[in-house]
Design a protein around this motif. Structure first.
Motif, PDB file in Angstrom:
ATOM      1  N   GLY A  34      34.543  58.223   9.106  1.00  0.00           N
ATOM      2  CA  GLY A  34      35.148  58.958   8.001  1.00  0.00           C
ATOM      3  C   GLY A  34      34.608  60.365   7.818  1.00  0.00           C
ATOM      4  N   THR A  35      33.745  60.817   8.726  1.00  0.00           N
ATOM      5  CA  THR A  35      33.186  62.166   8.643  1.00  0.00           C
ATOM      6  C   THR A  35      34.149  63.168   9.269  1.00  0.00           C
ATOM      7  OG1 THR A  35      30.959  61.254   8.822  1.00  0.00           O
ATOM      8  CG2 THR A  35      31.211  63.613   9.261  1.00  0.00           C
ATOM      9  N   LYS A  36      34.386  64.264   8.594  1.00  0.00           N
ATOM     10  CA  LYS A  36      35.267  65.296   9.130  1.00  0.00           C
ATOM     11  C   LYS A  36      34.524  66.084  10.204  1.00  0.00           C
ATOM     12  CE  LYS A  36      38.816  68.474   7.722  1.00  0.00           C
ATOM     13  NZ  LYS A  36      39.545  69.033   6.603  1.00  0.00           N
ATOM     14  N   ARG A  37      35.123  66.202  11.374  1.00  0.00           N
ATOM     15  CA  ARG A  37      34.548  66.918  12.509  1.00  0.00           C
ATOM     16  C   ARG A  37      35.415  68.114  12.844  1.00  0.00           C
ATOM     17  NH1 ARG A  37      29.442  64.925  13.438  1.00  0.00           N
ATOM     18  NH2 ARG A  37      29.511  62.673  13.198  1.00  0.00           N
ATOM     19  N   TYR A  38      34.775  69.181  13.300  1.00  0.00           N
ATOM     20  CA  TYR A  38      35.482  70.404  13.678  1.00  0.00           C
ATOM     21  C   TYR A  38      35.267  70.670  15.158  1.00  0.00           C
ATOM     22  CZ  TYR A  38      35.711  71.064   8.662  1.00  0.00           C
ATOM     23  OH  TYR A  38      35.953  70.887   7.329  1.00  0.00           O
ATOM     24  N   VAL A  39      36.321  71.090  15.836  1.00  0.00           N
ATOM     25  CA  VAL A  39      36.272  71.343  17.268  1.00  0.00           C
ATOM     26  C   VAL A  39      36.876  72.713  17.543  1.00  0.00           C
ATOM     27  CG1 VAL A  39      37.055  70.551  19.534  1.00  0.00           C
ATOM     28  CG2 VAL A  39      36.561  68.887  17.752  1.00  0.00           C
ATOM     29  N   THR A  40      36.194  73.486  18.378  1.00  0.00           N
ATOM     30  CA  THR A  40      36.743  74.751  18.875  1.00  0.00           C
ATOM     31  C   THR A  40      36.880  74.624  20.379  1.00  0.00           C
ATOM     32  OG1 THR A  40      35.689  76.000  17.096  1.00  0.00           O
ATOM     33  CG2 THR A  40      36.389  77.243  19.032  1.00  0.00           C
ATOM     34  N   GLU A  41      38.065  74.955  20.887  1.00  0.00           N
ATOM     35  CA  GLU A  41      38.365  74.828  22.313  1.00  0.00           C
ATOM     36  C   GLU A  41      39.028  76.105  22.799  1.00  0.00           C
ATOM     37  OE1 GLU A  41      39.540  70.127  22.413  1.00  0.00           O
ATOM     38  OE2 GLU A  41      40.947  71.512  21.477  1.00  0.00           O
ATOM     39  N   VAL A  42      39.039  76.276  24.110  1.00  0.00           N
ATOM     40  CA  VAL A  42      39.777  77.371  24.721  1.00  0.00           C
ATOM     41  C   VAL A  42      41.060  76.788  25.292  1.00  0.00           C
ATOM     42  CG1 VAL A  42      39.780  79.179  26.474  1.00  0.00           C
ATOM     43  CG2 VAL A  42      37.648  78.605  25.275  1.00  0.00           C
ATOM     44  N   LEU A  43      42.196  77.267  24.806  1.00  0.00           N
ATOM     45  CA  LEU A  43      43.498  76.872  25.325  1.00  0.00           C
ATOM     46  C   LEU A  43      43.795  77.776  26.519  1.00  0.00           C
ATOM     47  CD1 LEU A  43      46.034  75.168  25.097  1.00  0.00           C
ATOM     48  CD2 LEU A  43      46.913  76.832  23.456  1.00  0.00           C
ATOM     49  N   VAL A  44      43.769  77.203  27.712  1.00  0.00           N
ATOM     50  CA  VAL A  44      43.857  77.966  28.957  1.00  0.00           C
ATOM     51  C   VAL A  44      45.312  78.234  29.316  1.00  0.00           C
ATOM     52  CG1 VAL A  44      43.297  77.961  31.418  1.00  0.00           C
ATOM     53  CG2 VAL A  44      41.708  76.940  29.773  1.00  0.00           C
ATOM     54  N   ARG A  75      40.427  72.927  15.483  1.00  0.00           N
ATOM     55  CA  ARG A  75      41.070  71.789  14.836  1.00  0.00           C
ATOM     56  C   ARG A  75      40.001  70.932  14.189  1.00  0.00           C
ATOM     57  NH1 ARG A  75      40.569  67.283  18.251  1.00  0.00           N
ATOM     58  NH2 ARG A  75      39.930  67.833  20.348  1.00  0.00           N
ATOM     59  N   SER A  76      40.448  70.030  13.329  1.00  0.00           N
ATOM     60  CA  SER A  76      39.504  69.100  12.706  1.00  0.00           C
ATOM     61  C   SER A  76      40.112  67.698  12.745  1.00  0.00           C
ATOM     62  CB  SER A  76      39.201  69.505  11.266  1.00  0.00           C
ATOM     63  OG  SER A  76      40.371  69.455  10.486  1.00  0.00           O
ATOM     64  N   TYR A  77      39.243  66.716  12.646  1.00  0.00           N
ATOM     65  CA  TYR A  77      39.664  65.324  12.614  1.00  0.00           C
ATOM     66  C   TYR A  77      38.592  64.509  11.910  1.00  0.00           C
ATOM     67  CZ  TYR A  77      36.317  64.542  16.399  1.00  0.00           C
ATOM     68  OH  TYR A  77      35.165  64.471  17.146  1.00  0.00           O
ATOM     69  N   GLU A  78      38.945  63.285  11.531  1.00  0.00           N
ATOM     70  CA  GLU A  78      37.971  62.373  10.936  1.00  0.00           C
ATOM     71  C   GLU A  78      37.531  61.380  11.992  1.00  0.00           C
ATOM     72  OE1 GLU A  78      38.682  60.321   7.293  1.00  0.00           O
ATOM     73  OE2 GLU A  78      39.276  62.160   6.265  1.00  0.00           O
ATOM     74  N   ASP A  79      36.210  61.225  12.146  1.00  0.00           N
ATOM     75  CA  ASP A  79      35.700  60.248  13.112  1.00  0.00           C
ATOM     76  C   ASP A  79      35.791  58.843  12.524  1.00  0.00           C
ATOM     77  OD1 ASP A  79      33.508  59.919  11.411  1.00  0.00           O
ATOM     78  OD2 ASP A  79      32.128  61.005  12.708  1.00  0.00           O
ATOM     79  N   LYS A  80      35.365  57.863  13.299  1.00  0.00           N
ATOM     80  CA  LYS A  80      35.475  56.458  12.872  1.00  0.00           C
ATOM     81  C   LYS A  80      34.712  56.176  11.587  1.00  0.00           C
ATOM     82  CE  LYS A  80      36.208  54.799  17.541  1.00  0.00           C
ATOM     83  NZ  LYS A  80      35.677  54.073  18.678  1.00  0.00           N
TER      84      LYS A  80
END
Length: 114
Positions: free
Chosen positions: A92-102, A85-90
């Motif tokens: 305004g920078t776009k951040r990307y996250v990879t997680e394991v959905l358990v 997923r991605s989101y914008e931090d405070k």
């Protein structure tokens, strides 16, 4: 050809106590990171250990298991799938996250074995 699936299996130790959030919808989500160690030999034949960290997310009944049993240092085995997923931090920078959905967790250590 066999069907290829998004499947992850990891064994490691919880890096912190599980972070639990009860949502207004009645759903529960748990987040925790785990450290997975890999042993190998370097070019000189010396044993080395590399630690990789993975962010885990669990929902509902699996989140309840995390809430009740997974604390910092506990050894667990999980099965799940990779999600991004991605989101914008405070700022305004776009951040990307990879997680394991358990979707499954197996407790490998308890108070008696530690």
């Amino acid at each position: 050809m066999m069907s290829i699936k998004n499947k992850v299996q990891l064994i490691g130790h919880a890096g912190q106590d599980s972070e639990i959030v009860d949502l207004e919808s009645g759903k529960k989500v748990a987040r925790v990171s785990i450290a997975v160690n890999e042993d190998y030999k370097n070019a000189n034949g010396e044993k080395q250990t590399r630690t990789e960290w993975f962010n885990l997310v669990a929902w509902n009944s699996v989140a309840t298991i995390f809430e009740n049993y997974v604390q910092k240092g506990k050894k667990i085995a999980i099965e799940g799938k990779l999600t991004s997923r991605s989101y914008e931090d405070k700022g305004g920078t776009k951040r990307y996250v990879t997680e394991v959905l358990v979707n499954e967790v197996l407790l490998l250590s308890n108070k008696e074995s530690e």
